[in-house]
Scaffold this motif. Structure first.
Motif, mmCIF file in Angstrom:
data_model
loop_
_atom_site.group_PDB
_atom_site.id
_atom_site.type_symbol
_atom_site.label_atom_id
_atom_site.label_comp_id
_atom_site.label_asym_id
_atom_site.label_seq_id
_atom_site.Cartn_x
_atom_site.Cartn_y
_atom_site.Cartn_z
ATOM 1 N N MET A 169 35.393 7.642 49.021
ATOM 2 C CA MET A 169 34.253 7.795 48.065
ATOM 3 C C MET A 169 35.144 10.121 48.324
ATOM 4 O O MET A 169 35.919 9.765 49.399
ATOM 5 C CB MET A 169 33.591 7.902 49.911
ATOM 6 N N PRO A 170 34.563 10.586 47.511
ATOM 7 C CA PRO A 170 35.248 11.480 47.441
ATOM 8 C C PRO A 170 34.343 12.412 48.000
ATOM 9 O O PRO A 170 33.614 12.748 48.600
ATOM 10 C CB PRO A 170 35.094 12.171 46.455
ATOM 11 N N LYS A 171 35.658 13.776 48.998
ATOM 12 C CA LYS A 171 34.568 14.745 49.783
ATOM 13 C C LYS A 171 33.976 15.880 48.777
ATOM 14 O O LYS A 171 34.369 15.741 47.058
ATOM 15 C CB LYS A 171 36.167 15.051 50.897
ATOM 16 N N GLN A 172 33.655 16.558 49.494
ATOM 17 C CA GLN A 172 32.281 17.531 48.970
ATOM 18 C C GLN A 172 32.532 18.886 49.803
ATOM 19 O O GLN A 172 32.731 18.943 51.013
ATOM 20 C CB GLN A 172 30.473 16.880 49.046
ATOM 21 N N TYR A 173 32.556 20.047 49.089
ATOM 22 C CA TYR A 173 33.105 21.207 49.550
ATOM 23 C C TYR A 173 32.309 22.210 49.716
ATOM 24 O O TYR A 173 31.348 22.121 48.100
ATOM 25 C CB TYR A 173 34.960 21.517 49.254
ATOM 26 N N PHE A 174 32.523 23.257 49.818
ATOM 27 C CA PHE A 174 31.821 24.443 49.231
ATOM 28 C C PHE A 174 32.175 25.866 49.209
ATOM 29 O O PHE A 174 33.431 25.109 49.637
ATOM 30 C CB PHE A 174 30.343 24.398 50.591
ATOM 31 N N PHE A 175 31.819 26.354 48.305
ATOM 32 C CA PHE A 175 31.871 27.980 48.037
ATOM 33 C C PHE A 175 30.833 28.714 48.425
ATOM 34 O O PHE A 175 30.158 28.813 48.069
ATOM 35 C CB PHE A 175 32.791 28.164 46.607
ATOM 36 N N GLU A 176 30.809 29.974 49.687
ATOM 37 C CA GLU A 176 30.113 30.897 49.714
ATOM 38 C C GLU A 176 30.795 32.084 48.902
ATOM 39 O O GLU A 176 32.037 32.825 48.621
ATOM 40 C CB GLU A 176 30.656 31.556 50.797
ATOM 41 N N ALA A 177 30.013 32.842 48.372
ATOM 42 C CA ALA A 177 29.595 33.813 46.948
ATOM 43 C C ALA A 177 29.865 35.287 47.547
ATOM 44 O O ALA A 177 29.357 35.158 48.996
ATOM 45 C CB ALA A 177 28.510 33.413 46.002
ATOM 46 N N GLY A 178 30.578 36.242 47.694
ATOM 47 C CA GLY A 178 30.699 36.871 48.485
ATOM 48 C C GLY A 178 29.304 38.495 47.580
ATOM 49 O O GLY A 178 27.659 37.219 47.086
ATOM 50 N N THR A 179 29.296 39.449 47.589
ATOM 51 C CA THR A 179 27.899 40.369 47.163
ATOM 52 C C THR A 179 27.845 40.005 45.632
ATOM 53 O O THR A 179 26.221 40.197 45.759
ATOM 54 C CB THR A 179 28.495 41.583 46.973
ATOM 55 N N PHE A 180 28.437 39.405 44.618
ATOM 56 C CA PHE A 180 27.694 39.127 43.410
ATOM 57 C C PHE A 180 27.819 37.860 42.960
ATOM 58 O O PHE A 180 28.791 37.684 42.079
ATOM 59 C CB PHE A 180 28.192 40.191 42.251
ATOM 60 N N PRO A 181 26.968 36.781 43.156
ATOM 61 C CA PRO A 181 27.159 35.394 42.978
ATOM 62 C C PRO A 181 26.927 35.190 41.794
ATOM 63 O O PRO A 181 27.551 34.037 41.444
ATOM 64 C CB PRO A 181 25.361 35.203 44.310
ATOM 65 N N GLU A 182 26.497 35.876 40.921
ATOM 66 C CA GLU A 182 26.212 35.148 39.353
ATOM 67 C C GLU A 182 27.955 35.258 39.220
ATOM 68 O O GLU A 182 28.194 34.716 38.126
ATOM 69 C CB GLU A 182 26.305 36.185 38.697
ATOM 70 N N LEU A 183 28.907 36.696 39.453
ATOM 71 C CA LEU A 183 30.389 36.922 38.870
ATOM 72 C C LEU A 183 30.625 35.247 39.923
ATOM 73 O O LEU A 183 31.500 35.242 39.729
ATOM 74 C CB LEU A 183 30.243 38.032 39.454
ATOM 75 N N SER A 184 30.356 35.253 41.584
ATOM 76 C CA SER A 184 31.279 33.907 41.900
ATOM 77 C C SER A 184 31.197 33.023 41.268
ATOM 78 O O SER A 184 32.080 32.311 40.786
ATOM 79 C CB SER A 184 30.368 34.413 43.561
ATOM 80 N N TYR A 185 29.943 32.962 40.587
ATOM 81 C CA TYR A 185 29.778 31.453 40.313
ATOM 82 C C TYR A 185 30.508 31.492 38.611
ATOM 83 O O TYR A 185 30.798 30.623 39.186
ATOM 84 C CB TYR A 185 28.047 30.957 39.782
ATOM 85 N N THR A 186 30.298 32.532 38.376
ATOM 86 C CA THR A 186 30.958 32.235 36.521
ATOM 87 C C THR A 186 32.830 31.706 36.924
ATOM 88 O O THR A 186 32.957 31.399 35.608
ATOM 89 C CB THR A 186 30.869 33.775 35.696
ATOM 90 N N GLU A 187 32.795 33.056 38.070
ATOM 91 C CA GLU A 187 34.508 32.999 38.088
ATOM 92 C C GLU A 187 35.206 31.256 38.119
ATOM 93 O O GLU A 187 36.113 31.089 38.265
ATOM 94 C CB GLU A 187 34.846 34.168 39.947
#
Length: 402
Positions: free
Chosen positions: A1-19
């Motif tokens: 079963m693969p593990k799940q990971y999380f990334f927390e965005a900085g000040t600009f979530p849409e830029l972080s998500y796109t990146e």
């Protein structure tokens, strides 16, 4: 079963998500491996993604401040994590842990965090583990990067994260925190900076390079200034060309890249800096560019001197017209003189706050149907970098030549 990971965005979530999507794409992963959990948390899961890969991806990002592993069994997390830490330290050192709430915050969070921290501390004591905890400062609900780094939380203990989306909560363990000191050092300590021209923030430069959805290749910045984009590109493993109409800017870029190498940030990067005017292109340089395998162009044009107050609509229109002329020449160069196809271009179009409201121009005023605007493939919202109370907004566009 693969593990799940999380990334927390900085000040600009849409830029972080796109990146994040673009970087994963550069390694062959589809958008389906990413799920949004609220506006600023991105969950990643795939059988081919492990902790080593996640650390590598996170190290490439400019817009994410924290990455971690989702904890499925919270009851056993404390004892397993800290028993392992105590064994490695032979019980001789105190465990330091922190707790953060990521996502929705509540008024009673401060009291809740303190109560939870004391409960964990008590639980660890029952296992013979001495500990101390670090909590968010002021009214914040999450530890900032400086707190985590300064207290050596990831080296001497753990950070537990409570991820919230509405009434839903999941738990995570921090794996890495953004290299804040590195970004600050490259911004503040590089030898050459033209304060009169203004500078691009290194984090934004890093994100723009990542928006190419490439993890190697040759990048060209035709308006390099003091070299922020080429520097970040080099750190990501790109070779680069850096040019500018201003010979001092070309020299500044060269000096700064040499400094980057001397500080150990980069090695074995192939690059060339040269003076070049896109409005009056030198035919020999154009010929060389045409026969160079340039995979992407990433740039911010000269947008006038740094502004400290709202300008008139007329002044904004004048500056925007200059920006538009530069881009017309650049795209004519790419399409008709260099004859590049399939190339990625990441550009900034500014918006200015004037005495009559915001003023800018649209991307379709620059490019024809042969250019694909890819923004909507990553985000349904505009890709904007705009500090609070700023009078200029950077509108970022991801383009690909069909």
């Amino acid at each position: 079963m693969p593990k799940q990971y999380f990334f927390e965005a900085g000040t600009f979530p849409e830029l972080s998500y796109t990146e994040l999507l673009a970087v994963l794409e550069s390694f062959g992963f589809s958008k389906d491996v990413v799920t949004r959990f609220g506006s600023s948390i991105f969950l990643v899961k795939d059988e081919k993604i492990d902790e080593t890969f996640v650390k590598n991806i996170f190290g490439r990002l400019g817009g994410s401040v924290r990455v971690g592993e989702i904890v499925e069994d919270i009851d056993n997390f404390y004892t397993t994590t800290n028993q392992e830490g105590t064994d490695s330290q032979e019980g001789s050192k105190k465990v330091i842990f922190g707790i953060s709430i990521l996502g929705n915050s509540h008024k009673e969070d401060s009291r809740f965090l303190k109560k939870l921290a004391n409960s964990i501390k008590k639980g660890l004591k029952e296992y013979g583990i001495s500990s101390r905890f670090v909590l968010p400062q002021g009214r914040g609900s999450s530890l900032n990067a400086a707190q985590v780094i300064r207290n050596q939380i990831l080296q001497k203990g753990f950070e537990l994260n409570i991820l919230r989306q509405g009434n839903e909560e999941i738990y995570g363990r921090t794996i890495k925190i953004q290299d804040l000191e590195g970004f600050v050092s490259r911004d503040m300590n590089k030898p050459e900076t033209d304060t009169e021209m203004g500078t691009l923030p290194p984090k934004l430069a890093r994100m723009m390079v990542n928006f190419t959805a490439q993890n190697s290749g040759t990048l060209w910045d035709p308006f390099c200034g003091s070299g922020t984009i080429p520097m970040e590109a080099a750190m990501l493993g790109f070779n680069f060309l850096a040019s500018d109409i201003n010979p001092q800017a070309v020299n500044d870029t060269d000096v700064n890249v040499r400094w980057l190498s001397s500080e150990g940030y980069i090695s074995d990067t192939l690059y060339e800096t040269f003076r070049f005017d896109v409005t009056k292109p030198d035919s020999e340089i154009v010929k060389k560019l045409k026969h160079t395998d340039i995979t992407s162009i990433v740039c911010e044009p000269y947008m006038g001197p740094p502004l400290t107050r709202i300008i008139t609509q007329q002044k904004a229109e004048e500056v925007l017209e200059d920006v538009k002329k530069l881009y017309f020449k650049l795209f004519d160069l790419i399409d008709n003189k260099m004859e590049k196809r399939g190339i990625k271009v990441i550009i900034i179009i500014p918006s200015y706050k004037t005495d009559r409201g915001w003023k800018t121009f649209g991307i379709r005023e620059l490019v024809g149907k042969r250019w694909i605007v890819k923004n909507s493939e990553y985000s349904k919202e505009g890709l904007k970098w705009n500090r609070k109370n700023s009078i200029i907004t950077r509108n970022i566009y991801i383009l690909e030549r069909s």
